[in-house]
Design an enzyme around this catalytic site. Structure first.
Site, PDB file in Angstrom:
ATOM      1  N   HIS A 585       0.841  -1.201   0.000  1.00 28.79           N
ATOM      2  CA  HIS A 585       0.000   0.000   0.000  1.00 28.79           C
ATOM      3  C   HIS A 585       0.872   1.245   0.000  1.00 28.79           C
ATOM      4  CE1 HIS A 585       0.433   1.115   4.353  1.00 28.79           C
ATOM      5  NE2 HIS A 585       0.585  -0.186   4.526  1.00 28.79           N
ATOM      6  N   ASP A 587      -0.497   4.376   0.803  1.00 24.00           N
ATOM      7  CA  ASP A 587      -1.018   5.395   1.709  1.00 24.00           C
ATOM      8  C   ASP A 587      -0.329   5.297   3.066  1.00 24.00           C
ATOM      9  OD1 ASP A 587      -2.446   2.912   2.067  1.00 24.00           O
ATOM     10  OD2 ASP A 587      -3.840   3.969   3.377  1.00 24.00           O
ATOM     11  N   ASP A 617       6.459   1.749   6.675  1.00 19.12           N
ATOM     12  CA  ASP A 617       5.063   1.331   6.518  1.00 19.12           C
ATOM     13  C   ASP A 617       4.377   2.236   5.493  1.00 19.12           C
ATOM     14  OD1 ASP A 617       2.555   0.239   6.804  1.00 19.12           O
ATOM     15  OD2 ASP A 617       2.159   1.181   8.740  1.00 19.12           O
ATOM     16  N   GLU A 650      -5.269   1.267   2.676  1.00 15.34           N
ATOM     17  CA  GLU A 650      -5.020   0.259   3.708  1.00 15.34           C
ATOM     18  C   GLU A 650      -5.114   0.831   5.109  1.00 15.34           C
ATOM     19  OE1 GLU A 650      -2.975  -2.492   6.429  1.00 15.34           O
ATOM     20  OE2 GLU A 650      -2.464  -0.407   6.001  1.00 15.34           O
ATOM     21  N   GLU A 651      -4.602   2.045   5.285  1.00 16.69           N
ATOM     22  CA  GLU A 651      -4.641   2.671   6.607  1.00 16.69           C
ATOM     23  C   GLU A 651      -6.038   3.152   6.969  1.00 16.69           C
ATOM     24  OE1 GLU A 651      -2.284   2.199   8.389  1.00 16.69           O
ATOM     25  OE2 GLU A 651      -0.369   2.342   7.360  1.00 16.69           O
ATOM     26  N   HIS A 928       3.617   4.126  12.518  1.00 15.52           N
ATOM     27  CA  HIS A 928       2.420   4.803  13.043  1.00 15.52           C
ATOM     28  C   HIS A 928       2.747   5.757  14.183  1.00 15.52           C
ATOM     29  CE1 HIS A 928      -1.012   2.139  11.334  1.00 15.52           C
ATOM     30  NE2 HIS A 928       0.031   2.114  10.531  1.00 15.52           N
TER      31      HIS A 928
END
Length: 958
Positions: A585, A587, A617, A650-651, A928
């Site tokens: 992903h 995003d 990520d 995805e997030e 994150h």
């Protein structure tokens, strides 16, 4: 004043659009007004309320100059090279204004009616005009030295003449000429007209004709007038075979210097639209390899004409080598009214279409998808649009002209402005002039300074400098940033030295610089789409045989799809390739510059690590996989077909992803079986031991609402009288968990051996036989690890209460009419989502019914993800484990995680294949969190692992 110097002319191309006169009455649709095309987690973009805030005073003070004329101004064309402004009036003249002295240099009678549109050639030496007399005229711009000028600039003052060279007409009654587009390379002019026709004519300087041969066929001398163009003018007692010439055209047509051209019938598409054709523009495909325009247009047509009209449609036309127009695509929205204006942001292939219902419809030409509708003016028309493009460190603006004046909307943010939230004016419409009707506007640059010119039915022409557009029209002043990377640089796999670490890091830095935050689409949707386009260009440049963007419903971020075909000698010898699907992903989650030690969207290398949002990520691991496969392909060493599926939500719960896969599944897999699904979207258990992931928990995000029929009340008046929704909610929540055990039916068996978890290391009675050695290996390799904690995170479900919200004002005496709780349940492999959802609904309804409350209950499932358990005994897991061990010199530990990735189990089911999860980052990567990072050596070794796996993986075990 602007610095006057012809020898310092710039090459910037002005941006803007022409507009219809206010006297026209195009057809309208009786449709419901929609302010945004988003219908899921995106915030509404209805900006009408923002227009009530007066932001116009400061902007008006920055006015550089204003001209007043006796007639309405219908169109403008700016010439940065000559520092001149050409204006078309309602009374048939073209005015030429000097942007240095602010003097009117020339006013010329040009048409027998209103001058409705002007177009300047790229070299700025030719001007095209279209009018209500159904004619298009071409003017050569001549500079004349006026030695007697009182203003001394380089010892001379230049005046300008417009010398007529061509007059173009049609035998059809086309009515008013609303729009013109000129493609210099083709020497062809394209014309949009009132009769809904789209026509074109090649201007060949070697072809001459006598004006007298065309006089009787000119529109002003024909008798059957359907449209309101000037009718026939015949002298009294004269023969109809000898019509007289209109006074304004006589001089032009009777001189041999003017070539009169009739548009061939074959060059006219009579019904290009089902309404007036108001706007024209075009896109030139410089390189099909790097073009992301949808479909196969880039391969077949170098020039794509874009038209819009009274039918509310946008249509794309290809100009073929046979000098004909081919209709390629219609962009339709049932709620769109007549489209008056177009502005194309060519770097991102985004079309902004202004309509008569006061809205701007935003289309993405990479997916041919309507991505949003912006409400500008409830009662007025969007006559004109322009995009102000600045450098990489400044925002871009969409400028809009309506009856109410000029408004602006910020399209992009500066690299350093990372703290903006939904609701600030970069996601709203800001009025920058008020009560000044704007029929036409244009942005342009002179000496790298940006300017805006606007004009309209108030008979004025206004000029503003735009260097302070942020300060004068925004609440937040955007700071400059000297960092950043050049986006969309063209990369070539043909360079034998391309796949170096330096190039990898440079491209990763560019990928990181896109603020592709999917959870804040009103702020960053444009950045997300730019990121997707960037990946598409990169795939094409690296040799992917098929690359496209797959649209996500309701304006979600598109899915990037690309395929590398096996090309090794083994394949040439008849070996059937293994087929791999790589999932990732592009995003990321939000990041604030105030809480980071380094700019989160400018990659910073330090002490062997890279710091930036998304570097671990998932952009770092994603680019690792792309580089690994592309390098094998470039060396003709790729033994496997590799399909890339990269999502942009995805997030945000992979919203719309499943529908994209279902709707395109055969095309995605290229009509062949996928053998293995690979991904890298997690981390090691510590900083020293490489890992392979074989399990993830699933997730249910749930919203529980309890509300009363009565409104918010005061506790001093009604306290103790009625059952309060908040109290009901608390009672229900208290029954969901008992000392860490979930009380919903179906969960009780999971906790049968839970008491053994309190004994350090005693896991034998809780784990299945095949998992016990894995935990023992972890315990021996990472002595400080708490195995019982791992069991709770990996092997047991959990229920978490995230938030409780109440309705009513924020004070301590309110009895809220509604109480709402948001919670999540993490489920484990072996549990089925549908069973858990049903059990939760039944249990919560049972608890609520036992309260005998007068309130009401509602349960919503917001997002869901299935749990996943990989097969560690499969040949694929064994091969990848060997590759990891070869690269790191140590066997990887096998781990599970407590988090969720919605796509994994779904992809396994969709493609009937097994997934292998290869973590790249370390446990300290801070995904994150603030100061997210990844170790460079992890990226480089992961690249080698993927290259080895792509060569060693065989077809899935049967």
């Amino acid at each position: 004043m602007l610095n006057r110097s012809l020898d310092t002319a710039l090459e910037e191309t002005p941006s803007g659009s022409c507009t219809p006169p206010t006297s026209l009455s195009p057809r309208t649709h009786n449709v419901e007004l929609v302010s945004s095309s988003f219908s899921y987690h995106h915030e509404s973009l209805n900006s009408t309320s923002q227009l009530t805030t007066d932001k116009t005073t400061t902007f008006k003070k920055s006015l550089l100059h204003r001209w007043t004329h006796k007639d309405s101004i219908l169109c403008v064309a700016a010439s940065p090279k000559r520092k001149l402004l050409y204006c078309g009036t309602q009374n048939s003249t073209i005015i030429v204004l000097d942007l240095v002295t602010f003097q009117k240099k020339l006013e010329l009678q040009t048409h027998t009616g209103s001058v409705l549109c002007l177009k300047l050639s790229e070299c700025e030496d030719t001007l095209f005009s279209g009018g209500s007399d159904s004619l298009v005229k071409i003017w050569k711009i001549e500079d004349v030295i006026d030695k007697d000028s009182s203003i001394a600039i380089s010892n001379a003052e230049f005046t300008t003449n417009l010398v007529p060279t061509h007059t173009i007409y049609s035998l059809l009654d086309v009515g008013d000429i609303f729009s013109i587009s000129w493609i210099e390379e083709l020497k062809t002019v394209f014309i949009g007209a009132q009769n809904a026709s789209l026509s074109f004519i090649h201007i060949d300087p070697d072809i001459t004709s006598s004006p007298n041969d065309h006089i009787q066929f000119m529109p002003s001398n024909r008798f059957d007038k359907f449209f309101d163009s000037n009718g026939t003018k015949i002298k009294k007692n004269s023969s109809i075979l000898t019509p007289s010439l209109p006074s304004s055209t006589s001089a032009d047509l009777l001189t041999d210097k003017v070539q009169v051209i009739q548009i061939p019938v074959n060059n006219i598409i009579s019904y290009a639209h089902n309404g007036y054709l108001y706007a024209l523009d075009y896109i030139t495909i410089a390189d099909p390899l790097t073009s992301t325009i949808g479909g196969n247009m880039a391969e077949d047509y170098k020039h794509i004409i874009i038209s819009a009209g009274g039918d509310g449609e946008i249509r794309l036309w290809g100009y073929s080598s046979q000098k004909s127009l081919v209709h390629l695509k219609s962009l339709e929205d049932a709620q769109a009214d007549s489209i008056y204006s177009l502005a194309i942001h060519k770097p991102t292939l985004t079309v902004y279409a202004g309509s008569s219902d006061g809205n701007i419809h935003v289309w993405d030409l990479t997916t041919f998808q309507l991505i949003k509708t912006i409400q500008i003016d409830n009662s007025g028309d969007v006559y004109t649009l322009a995009v102000l493009s600045n450098d990489n460190n400044s925002p871009e603006w969409l400028l809009v002209g309506t009856d109410s004046g000029i408004v602006k909307k910020q399209l992009t943010n500066s690299l350093d402005n990372l703290d903006l939230e939904i609701g600030t004016n970069n996601s709203t419409i800001i009025q920058i002039t008020k009560d000044d009707p704007c029929l036409t506007l244009q942005t342009f640059k002179i000496n790298n300074e940006s300017y805006l010119v606007g004009a309209g039915s108030d008979k004025t022409i206004s000029l503003w400098p735009l260097h302070d557009i942020n300060d004068t029209c925004s609440v937040n002043t955007l700071k400059n940033n000297d960092g950043g990377f050049e986006h969309h640089k063209k990369y070539s796999r043909k360079d034998k030295n391309f796949f170096t670490t330096e190039n990898f890091l440079a491209i990763l830095g560019e990928l990181i610089s896109f603020k592709s935050v999917s959870k804040q689409p009103d702020l960053y949707m444009g950045e997300c789409r730019k990121c997707a386009n960037y990946l598409t260009v990169l795939f094409k440049s690296l040799g992917a045989t098929k690359t496209q963007l797959l649209p996500v419903e309701n304006g979600g971020n598109p899915v990037v799809h690309a395929i590398f075909k096996a090309n090794s000698q083994k394949i040439k010898n008849g070996f059937e390739p293994t087929r791999l699907l790589w999932y990732g992903h592009y995003d990321v989650i939000p990041a604030s510059s105030t809480t980071w030690d380094t700019p989160p969207f400018a990659m910073t290398p330090s002490d062997g690590y890279l710091y930036a949002r998304g570097v671990t990520d998932n952009k770092g691991p994603l680019l690792v996989s792309i580089f690994a496969i592309a390098e094998l392909y470039s060396k003709n060493e790729l033994d496997s077909d590799v399909v890339f599926v990269i999502e942009g939500e995805e997030e945000s719960g992979s919203w719309g992803f499943q529908n994209v896969i279902f709707n395109n599944i055969m095309e995605i897999c290229d009509f062949k079986k996928i053998d293995w699904i690979l991904l890298s979207n997690s981390y090691w258990l510590d900083n020293n031991n490489p890992s392979l992931n074989y399990g993830l928990r699933g997730k249910l995000e749930i919203q529980v609402e309890i509300w009363s029929d009565r409104p918010d009340r005061h506790s001093g008046v009604d306290g103790g009288v009625y059952v309060e929704p908040s109290m009901d909610l608390i009672k229900i929540l208290s029954k969901l968990d008992n000392n860490g055990k979930i009380m919903i039916a179906g969960f009780e068996k999971i906790y049968e051996n839970d008491e053994r978890l309190n004994q350090d290391g005693d896991i034998a009675h809780h784990l299945e036989e095949w998992e016990r050695p894995l935990y023992k290996e972890i315990s021996s390799r990472i002595p400080d690890i708490n195995i019982n904690e791992l069991l709770r995170k990996w092997r047991l479900p959990s229920l978490t209460l995230h938030k409780i919200e109440m309705s009513g004002p924020d004070n301590d005496t309110v009895i809220s009419q509604k109480a709402e709780a948001k919670l999540s349940i993490r489920i484990i492999p072996g549990q089925e989502l549908d069973d858990v959802k049903q059990a939760f609904n039944e249990y919560v309804n049972q608890c609520f019914n036992e309260l005998n409350s007068t309130n009401h209950l509602n349960i919503k499932i917001m997002h869901e993800a299935e749990p996943w358990l990989g097969n560690i005994n499969s040949s694929g897991f064994k091969v990848v484990s060997e590759c990891v061990e070869e690269e790191w010199g140590i066997k990887p530990i096998l781990v599970r995680e407590g988090g969720s990735i919605p796509a994994i189990r779904f992809l396994e089911k969709a493609f009937q294949s097994s997934a292998i999860h290869i973590p790249t980052g370390q446990s300290s990567d801070n995904a994150h969190l603030n100061n997210e990072r990844v170790r460079i050596v992890n990226l480089l070794k992961s690249r080698e692992i993927i290259k080895k796996a792509a060569k060693k993986l065989v077809k899935e075990d049967l």
